[in-house]
Design a protein around this motif. Structure first.
Motif, short mmCIF file in Angstrom:
data_model
loop_
_atom_site.label_atom_id
_atom_site.label_comp_id
_atom_site.label_asym_id
_atom_site.label_seq_id
_atom_site.Cartn_x
_atom_site.Cartn_y
_atom_site.Cartn_z
N ASP A 73 0.59 11.73 -0.32
CA ASP A 73 0.77 10.29 -0.16
C ASP A 73 -0.47 9.54 -0.67
OD1 ASP A 73 -1.21 10.22 1.87
OD2 ASP A 73 0.26 10.27 3.47
N GLN A 74 -0.43 8.21 -0.58
CA GLN A 74 -1.51 7.38 -1.13
C GLN A 74 -2.83 7.54 -0.39
OE1 GLN A 74 1.14 6.20 0.58
NE2 GLN A 74 0.65 4.36 1.73
N THR A 128 4.17 7.44 -2.04
CA THR A 128 3.74 6.32 -1.19
C THR A 128 4.44 6.45 0.15
OG1 THR A 128 3.56 4.91 -3.13
CG2 THR A 128 3.64 3.81 -1.00
#
Length: 133
Positions: A73-74, A128
């Motif tokens: 993920d980010q 994301t």
């Protein structure tokens, strides 16, 4: 009694052997989606996620394939769908200009992922984190 013991032992040996072969068996595709990215034909394959939680992408012309199990993920947190989550589902795989976009439903949250594709390479997923609505 001696015959029964031999039968049980043989059954255990056969059962153990079949359990080992299950690890190396090829999984049957549950869903396949074919798309065009640039001039490359790309095949997205999803399996029964209880047996094989990873997905596979294949670049047909380049004869390149990649099995994807790790999604980051980010924030830099990586989820290995084989061992870090209780279950995974892949929603709405869509081919874009130079990527495959797919949403991972990880039961308590979603990851919107973009997997970069070129005519000869399959990149690492860029995801994301997304709260459930």
């Amino acid at each position: 009694m001696k015959h029964l013991l031999k039968t049980i032992t043989l059954s255990l040996v056969l059962f153990s052997g079949s359990a080992c072969t299950q690890d190396s068996k090829s999984f049957q595709a549950r869903d396949e989606v074919v798309g065009i990215v640039g001039s490359e034909t790309v095949t997205y394959t999803r399996y029964n996620t209880e047996e094989q939680p990873c997905i596979t992408l294949r670049l047909e012309n380049a004869n390149v394939s990649k099995t994807l199990c790790d999604f980051t993920d980010q924030l830099g947190n990586t989820v290995d769908v084989r061992k870090d989550v209780a279950a995974v589902d892949y929603l709405s795989p869509t081919f874009a200009a130079q990527s495959l976009e797919v949403t991972l439903d990880l039961i308590s949250y979603y990851l919107d992922c973009r997997i970069p594709l070129t005519k000869s390479t399959i990149g690492e997923p860029v995801c994301t984190f997304k709260d459930m609505d």
